[in-house]
Design a protein around this motif. Structure first.
Motif, mmCIF file in Angstrom:
data_model
loop_
_atom_site.group_PDB
_atom_site.id
_atom_site.type_symbol
_atom_site.label_atom_id
_atom_site.label_comp_id
_atom_site.label_asym_id
_atom_site.label_seq_id
_atom_site.Cartn_x
_atom_site.Cartn_y
_atom_site.Cartn_z
ATOM 1 N N ALA A 242 0.832 -1.206 0.000
ATOM 2 C CA ALA A 242 0.000 0.000 0.000
ATOM 3 C C ALA A 242 0.864 1.253 0.000
ATOM 4 O O ALA A 242 0.595 2.211 -0.753
ATOM 5 C CB ALA A 242 -0.931 -0.014 1.214
ATOM 6 N N VAL A 243 1.905 1.273 0.840
ATOM 7 C CA VAL A 243 2.773 2.454 0.922
ATOM 8 C C VAL A 243 3.495 2.683 -0.400
ATOM 9 O O VAL A 243 3.539 3.806 -0.924
ATOM 10 C CB VAL A 243 3.784 2.297 2.078
ATOM 11 N N LEU A 244 4.066 1.637 -0.963
ATOM 12 C CA LEU A 244 4.786 1.790 -2.226
ATOM 13 C C LEU A 244 3.832 2.122 -3.362
ATOM 14 O O LEU A 244 4.180 2.877 -4.284
ATOM 15 C CB LEU A 244 5.563 0.512 -2.539
ATOM 16 N N GLY A 245 2.624 1.575 -3.319
ATOM 17 C CA GLY A 245 1.646 1.868 -4.360
ATOM 18 C C GLY A 245 1.306 3.333 -4.437
ATOM 19 O O GLY A 245 1.038 3.867 -5.524
ATOM 20 N N GLU A 246 1.314 4.023 -3.292
ATOM 21 C CA GLU A 246 1.040 5.467 -3.296
ATOM 22 C C GLU A 246 2.127 6.236 -4.029
ATOM 23 O O GLU A 246 1.888 7.342 -4.514
ATOM 24 C CB GLU A 246 0.915 5.972 -1.860
ATOM 25 N N ASP A 247 3.320 5.656 -4.094
ATOM 26 C CA ASP A 247 4.440 6.295 -4.802
ATOM 27 C C ASP A 247 4.625 5.744 -6.213
ATOM 28 O O ASP A 247 5.661 5.970 -6.842
ATOM 29 C CB ASP A 247 5.742 6.101 -4.013
ATOM 30 N N GLY A 248 3.648 4.985 -6.697
ATOM 31 C CA GLY A 248 3.758 4.416 -8.040
ATOM 32 C C GLY A 248 4.738 3.270 -8.135
ATOM 33 O O GLY A 248 5.343 3.045 -9.189
ATOM 34 N N ALA A 249 4.918 2.525 -7.019
ATOM 35 C CA ALA A 249 5.876 1.420 -7.006
ATOM 36 C C ALA A 249 5.209 0.178 -6.417
ATOM 37 O O ALA A 249 4.062 0.218 -5.973
ATOM 38 C CB ALA A 249 7.114 1.794 -6.191
ATOM 39 N N TYR A 250 5.939 -0.928 -6.414
ATOM 40 C CA TYR A 250 5.452 -2.144 -5.775
ATOM 41 C C TYR A 250 6.645 -2.916 -5.208
ATOM 42 O O TYR A 250 7.781 -2.736 -5.667
ATOM 43 C CB TYR A 250 4.654 -3.021 -6.747
ATOM 44 N N PRO A 251 6.416 -3.757 -4.175
ATOM 45 C CA PRO A 251 7.526 -4.473 -3.521
ATOM 46 C C PRO A 251 7.967 -5.680 -4.333
ATOM 47 O O PRO A 251 7.406 -6.772 -4.210
ATOM 48 C CB PRO A 251 6.925 -4.887 -2.169
ATOM 49 N N ASP A 252 8.976 -5.521 -5.140
ATOM 50 C CA ASP A 252 9.435 -6.597 -6.012
ATOM 51 C C ASP A 252 9.980 -7.778 -5.214
ATOM 52 O O ASP A 252 9.889 -8.928 -5.645
ATOM 53 C CB ASP A 252 10.515 -6.057 -6.951
ATOM 54 N N ASP A 253 10.537 -7.485 -4.035
ATOM 55 C CA ASP A 253 11.108 -8.548 -3.197
ATOM 56 C C ASP A 253 10.204 -8.860 -2.015
ATOM 57 O O ASP A 253 10.689 -9.173 -0.916
ATOM 58 C CB ASP A 253 12.503 -8.146 -2.708
ATOM 59 N N LEU A 254 8.896 -8.798 -2.224
ATOM 60 C CA LEU A 254 7.936 -8.977 -1.139
ATOM 61 C C LEU A 254 8.213 -10.236 -0.325
ATOM 62 O O LEU A 254 8.285 -10.199 0.909
ATOM 63 C CB LEU A 254 6.515 -9.039 -1.714
ATOM 64 N N TYR A 255 8.371 -11.373 -0.982
ATOM 65 C CA TYR A 255 8.519 -12.640 -0.261
ATOM 66 C C TYR A 255 9.874 -12.744 0.435
ATOM 67 O O TYR A 255 9.961 -13.280 1.548
ATOM 68 C CB TYR A 255 8.295 -13.811 -1.213
#
Length: 480
Positions: A242-255
């Motif tokens: 959610a936080v990264l999405g607000e900046d137009g990003a996504y967690p590529d290394d989520l897992y």
């Protein structure tokens, strides 16, 4: 009508089961029930004209129940045996040991859970096994075999239509508790409590089958990990996204980041505590018994040769990871419109926005001009017993929940809001993080480890003294 269902050690009554299926389906779909009653009224008024149509009512009722309680979904990505032979071999061996003969397909999903759905593939009745990627990453082969055996055992044991419809109707009723228009809480609670023994019995039977196939020790270890793993995914992973999405990003290394976070003892303890809080069940809505009951009921069986030192090898692990991450972020936006960011490389402060937002909201609803004073006012509401009103001001949705769960939901909301707001105040006052992954555990200027979340939970449970002491330690005067 007595709707108490049979317990695990007795033979279920068909009449009682069908009565429960009908009652839970009606309670789960009150609007449809209203339309049905209107239709019956029309039939009664115009019975001379439409009497032949009444002959089809039993068929229509059974069809409606089946449609309402059987909703197969096919999330995730299909796994072909040729692409992931080690995983396919494990699933096949588990199915063989259970004597499961139906065709079996495997799909990998992004969330840390597992399940089965029935479908028709190439004209044959097929079982689709859903396995969450976090399970494949974190569970050893023996532990994964235990999870797979538990899920396949459900399909092996619950083949009769009556059991399937009963459990499906129960699931629909649980889901309806979040709806704006729902059955009265007293009705829903009684039906859920009446059917819970059947649901728990099915889960305990699945655990016993899993122990017989994979060994009791593997089942124990798998059960110990599932709750914290799920809590970390929802409390940490979803917040990062959610936080990264607000900046137009996504967690590529989520897992990878979730693996690292769960390796932190502070996070592991917090996630285990969060999983325990989820066991509070005033509406008897839980389909699974608490872990303590499940562990106590396990029969003793030795292990059966699966590797207990590491997960199953995945040939295309990186591609699966990318697909699952994109599935998660794609539910809100087109992944191609977002840029990848590594959580492991980001500063912890990047994810402190939730602390500031919680503090600002608390100050707004309490009418205070500083977060610290808002926390002090919240402590006053705990002391005088009026905290539930504050919780409902923080989250108006609490008022729409069934009455039996409002207090517990309000407590969760207030603990989360107060904990985040107080952590923000303390960090601004010069306290340090004990972990990069959570602001719930801090180090005070004297070097002492303080679990802020624990203190806030104790305060909301009726002991606000330590919370006031923490506020005093910041040196700022309380309320004017």
């Amino acid at each position: 009508m007595d709707v108490t269902t049979s317990g695990p050690g007795t033979s279920p009554s068909p009449v009682r089961d069908w009565a429960l299926v009908a009652a839970m389906t009606a309670a789960a779909h009150p609007a449809a029930l209203g339309l049905g009653l209107v239709a019956l009224g029309v039939l009664a008024i115009f019975r001379d004209v439409v009497f032949p149509a009444t002959l089809s009512l039993p068929v229509l009722v059974v069809t409606a129940i089946a449609a309402a309680t059987h909703r197969p979904r096919f999330p995730g990505h299909p796994i072909r045996p040729a692409d992931e032979p080690e995983l396919a071999a494990l699933v096949r061996q588990v199915a063989e040991r259970l004597g499961f003969r139906a065709p079996l397909l495997v799909r990998v999903t992004p969330q840390p859970d597992a399940g089965t759905v029935l479908a028709r593939a190439s004209g044959a009745r097929t079982c689709v096994l859903l396995l969450g990627l976090p399970l494949l990453r974190r569970l050893t082969a023996a532990e994964l075999a235990a999870v797979v055996a538990h899920e396949i055992a459900h399909q092996q044991r619950n083949r009769d239509r009556r059991t399937s419809l009963l459990l499906g109707a129960r699931e629909s009723l649980v889901e309806s508790l979040d709806h704006r228009f729902r059955a009265p809480a007293a009705v829903a609670e009684r039906l859920l409590r009446a059917s819970q023994a059947r649901s728990w019995s099915a889960e305990l039977a699945g655990d016993a089958d899993a122990a017989a196939v994979a060994g009791t020790a593997a089942v124990r270890r798998a059960l110990a990990q599932l709750g914290p793993m799920s809590a970390a995914f929802h409390l940490l992973g979803e917040e990062w996204a959610a936080v990264l999405g607000e900046d137009g990003a996504y967690p590529d290394d989520l897992y990878e980041a979730l693996d690292a976070a769960l390796g932190d003892p502070h996070v592991a303890r917090r996630m285990a505590a969060a999983a325990e809080r989820d066991e509070v069940d005033p509406m008897a809505a839980a389909s699974h018994p608490p872990p303590a009951i499940r562990l106590a009921a396990l029969p003793e069986h030795p292990g059966f040769g699966w590797d207990d030192s590491r997960p199953v090898a995945l040939r295309d692990a990186d591609a699966l990871r990318r697909r699952c991450v994109r599935d998660l972020v794609g539910s809100e936006a087109d992944p191609d419109d977002l840029r990848p960011v590594r959580v492991l490389d980001a500063a912890p402060e990047r994810f402190e926005g939730a602390l500031r937002e919680a503090g600002a909201q608390l100050a707004e609803v309490t009418g205070q001009d500083s977060v610290r004073r808002a926390v002090a006012v919240a402590a006053d509401t705990v002391a005088d017993g009026s905290w539930l009103r504050l919780a409902r001001a923080l989250d108006p949705e609490i008022g729409r929940l069934p009455p039996p769960v409002r207090t517990e939901a309000g407590r969760d909301v207030l603990v989360a809001s107060l904990g985040r707001a107080l952590s923000g105040v303390l960090l601004q006052a010069g306290w340090a993080r004990a972990s990069r992954w959570t602001a719930a555990v801090l180090v005070n200027p004297a070097g002492e480890l303080i679990d802020v979340a624990d203190l806030v939970e104790q305060a909301v449970n009726g002991n606000p003294a330590q919370l006031r002491a923490l506020l005093s330690a910041t040196g700022e005067p309380a309320v004017p």
